[in-house]
Scaffold this active site. Structure first.
Site, PDB file in Angstrom:
ATOM      1  N   GLY A 156       0.707  -1.226  -0.065  1.00  0.00           N
ATOM      2  CA  GLY A 156       0.041   0.205  -0.018  1.00  0.00           C
ATOM      3  C   GLY A 156       0.990   1.096   0.045  1.00  0.00           C
ATOM      4  O   GLY A 156       2.073   1.214   0.324  1.00  0.00           O
ATOM      5  N   LYS A 203       7.107   0.800   6.730  1.00  0.00           N
ATOM      6  CA  LYS A 203       6.763   2.084   6.336  1.00  0.00           C
ATOM      7  C   LYS A 203       7.977   2.792   5.947  1.00  0.00           C
ATOM      8  O   LYS A 203       8.642   3.051   6.868  1.00  0.00           O
ATOM      9  CB  LYS A 203       5.817   2.741   7.265  1.00  0.00           C
ATOM     10  CG  LYS A 203       4.925   3.752   6.811  1.00  0.00           C
ATOM     11  CD  LYS A 203       4.058   4.460   7.604  1.00  0.00           C
ATOM     12  CE  LYS A 203       3.275   5.534   7.479  1.00  0.00           C
ATOM     13  NZ  LYS A 203       2.313   5.729   8.236  1.00  0.00           N
ATOM     14  N   ASP A 253      -6.281  12.096  14.407  1.00  0.00           N
ATOM     15  CA  ASP A 253      -6.847  11.651  12.845  1.00  0.00           C
ATOM     16  C   ASP A 253      -7.454  10.265  12.862  1.00  0.00           C
ATOM     17  O   ASP A 253      -7.020   9.409  11.870  1.00  0.00           O
ATOM     18  CB  ASP A 253      -5.567  11.613  12.029  1.00  0.00           C
ATOM     19  CG  ASP A 253      -5.910  11.770  10.412  1.00  0.00           C
ATOM     20  OD1 ASP A 253      -6.992  12.052  10.140  1.00  0.00           O
ATOM     21  OD2 ASP A 253      -4.816  11.521   9.858  1.00  0.00           O
TER      22      ASP A 253
HETATM   23  N1  ATP Z   1       0.526  -2.184  10.059  1.00  0.00           N
HETATM   24  C1  ATP Z   1      -0.009  -2.235   8.615  1.00  0.00           C
HETATM   25  N2  ATP Z   1      -0.199  -3.745   8.324  1.00  0.00           N
HETATM   26  C2  ATP Z   1      -1.093  -3.642   7.100  1.00  0.00           C
HETATM   27  N3  ATP Z   1      -1.577  -2.807   6.467  1.00  0.00           N
HETATM   28  C3  ATP Z   1      -1.158  -1.420   6.907  1.00  0.00           C
HETATM   29  C4  ATP Z   1      -0.466  -1.250   8.330  1.00  0.00           C
HETATM   30  N4  ATP Z   1      -0.172   0.009   8.231  1.00  0.00           N
HETATM   31  C5  ATP Z   1      -0.852   0.734   7.359  1.00  0.00           C
HETATM   32  N5  ATP Z   1      -1.333  -0.025   6.399  1.00  0.00           N
HETATM   33  C6  ATP Z   1      -2.084   0.372   5.022  1.00  0.00           C
HETATM   34  O1  ATP Z   1      -1.522   1.248   4.398  1.00  0.00           O
HETATM   35  C7  ATP Z   1      -2.360   2.197   4.220  1.00  0.00           C
HETATM   36  C8  ATP Z   1      -1.584   3.783   4.795  1.00  0.00           C
HETATM   37  O2  ATP Z   1      -1.335   3.594   5.991  1.00  0.00           O
HETATM   38  P1  ATP Z   1      -1.200   4.873   6.946  1.00  0.00           P
HETATM   39  O3  ATP Z   1      -2.236   5.497   6.833  1.00  0.00           O
HETATM   40  O4  ATP Z   1      -0.165   4.723   8.164  1.00  0.00           O
HETATM   41  O5  ATP Z   1      -0.138   5.753   5.853  1.00  0.00           O
HETATM   42  P2  ATP Z   1       0.156   7.253   5.575  1.00  0.00           P
HETATM   43  O6  ATP Z   1       1.362   7.616   5.038  1.00  0.00           O
HETATM   44  O7  ATP Z   1       0.068   8.010   7.103  1.00  0.00           O
HETATM   45  O8  ATP Z   1      -1.117   7.391   4.675  1.00  0.00           O
HETATM   46  P3  ATP Z   1      -2.315   8.556   4.965  1.00  0.00           P
HETATM   47  O9  ATP Z   1      -1.713   9.720   4.371  1.00  0.00           O
HETATM   48  O10 ATP Z   1      -3.396   7.912   3.995  1.00  0.00           O
HETATM   49  O11 ATP Z   1      -3.113   8.841   6.154  1.00  0.00           O
HETATM   50  C9  ATP Z   1      -3.645   1.972   5.567  1.00  0.00           C
HETATM   51  O12 ATP Z   1      -4.925   2.836   5.209  1.00  0.00           O
HETATM   52  C10 ATP Z   1      -3.613   0.655   5.483  1.00  0.00           C
HETATM   53  O13 ATP Z   1      -4.541   0.178   4.387  1.00  0.00           O
END
Ligand code: ATP
Length: 327
Positions: free
Chosen positions: A39, A66, A172
């Site tokens: 993702g 991440k 959030d």
């Molecule tokens: N620990 C995890 N295990 C599996 N999938 C995950 C996990 N953490 C995040 N995801 C997936 O990845 C997506 C994005 O993660 P996250 O919201 O932490 O990232 P972000 O860069 O802060 O995103 P945004 O700008 O969309 O809020 C989540 O909606 C979820 O579908």
């Protein structure tokens, strides 16, 4: 994270993709192997991952990594939260103290940096979770039952109570940031601590100060009235945000959803909603009034900026509802 609608150009850099098999070394020198991408968020990429001593990262790997460019702020904030407030021993201690079988905050695993200069990356290893609730809600034609919502509300109140006890607010909360457990889909986790902030420093609450330069921070659909005014987020804001999410889940729509490009208008509509929760809930759900969500919003609308919410009272609203339905 910041609003997605409104389509502003990204304030943060996105990073280049990593190939499966790539090795990242965390700050304690433990090596992690990158697997398939699972993702992307607003700023970073997410990969399946595993201990690098294993030969490959299988589809059922237990970790996610991440990755963001080192210059970006959100992952830096998120790692600070995990390190300070999500150590597994602290979560376990809280679970024992509160006698809860489960608290939906993923424990800190590891983090690190890779490379340097403009191409430098920051990464964080997390326990793997399952599907996010926004996807599930969309699949169900934007409807969760009141029973499902009551169960989710209790999970979120438990998770927020833990976070708040560590002097942090999430700021959030939304379906996209609530994930089902990978092994146990009946459990749910609150994730994405990119906007998590300390509302209190060693027992002293931050003062309320509206700041137009910080106005409208968060996800526009759900962010709190305090955040719209540019005040530092506090505990009542977390519960207000959760309230907007609950109404969205039950009603399938929010009164401001056609106005998302006008943040000021959204704020005014939210202020009207919190001034008269009964009208807000009734007009959102004309055929099946969810009294439990109304009771919750009435309590939240009366919280002061620095007030400690009565977590038991909020939880009991949903527990009594579940009891009344025989669940
Ligand atoms: N620990 C995890 N295990 C599996 N999938 C995950 C996990 N953490 C995040 N995801 C997936 O990845 C997506 C994005 O993660 P996250 O919201 O932490 O990232 P972000 O860069 O802060 O995103 P945004 O700008 O969309 O809020 C989540 O909606 C979820 O579908």
């Amino acid at each position: 994270m910041p609003p997605k609608k409104g389509k502003k150009p990204p304030a943060h850099k996105l990073c280049a993709a990593l190939d499966p098999g790539f090795i990242l070394k965390d700050l304690k020198k433990k090596e992690w192997m990158i697997g398939n991408a699972i993702g992307s968020g607003g700023f970073g990429l997410l990969y399946l991952a595993d201990d690098a001593s294993k030969s490959t990262v299988k589809d059922d790997a237990g970790y996610v990594i991440k990755v963001e460019p080192v210059k970006n702020g959100p992952l830096f904030c998120e790692i600070a939260f995990y390190q300070r407030a999500a150590k597994s021993e602290d979560i376990d201690k809280w679970r024992k103290k509160t006698k809860l079988p489960f608290v939906g905050i993923p424990p800190y695993i590891a983090h690190g940096l890779h490379g340097s200069g403009d191409n430098g990356l920051r990464f964080m290893v997390m326990p793997r979770c399952g599907t996010d609730l926004h996807k599930t809600w969309l699949k169900l034609n934007k409807k969760f039952t009141r029973t499902t919502i009551a169960k989710l509300a209790i999970f979120m109140i438990d998770a927020l109570e833990y976070m708040h006890s560590m002097e942090y607010v999430h700021a959030d909360i939304k379906g996209a940031n609530i994930l089902q457990g990978y092994k146990d889909p009946n459990n749910v986790y609150l994730v994405d601590f990119g906007l998590a902030t300390r509302y209190m420093i060693e027992g002293t609450h931050k003062e309320y100060k509206a700041d137009p330069r910080k106005a409208h921070n968060g996800t526009i659909e759900y962010t709190s009235v305090d955040a719209h005014k540019g005040a530092a987020p506090s505990r009542r804001g977390d519960f207000e945000i959760l309230g907007f999410v609950l109404v969205h889940w039950v009603a399938g729509k929010l009164p401001w959803e056609e106005k998302l490009s006008d943040a000021q208008k959204v704020m005014e509509l939210k202020m009207a909603a919190m001034k008269d929760p009964k009208r807000f809930v009734k007009s959102s759900c004309p055929s099946d009034m969810p009294d439990e969500i109304l009771k919750y919003l009435v309590i939240v609308s009366n919280l002061e900026y620095e007030e400690t919410p009565d977590y038991n009272k909020l939880r009991n609203i949903f527990k009594s509802f579940l009891k009344s339905t025989g669940t």
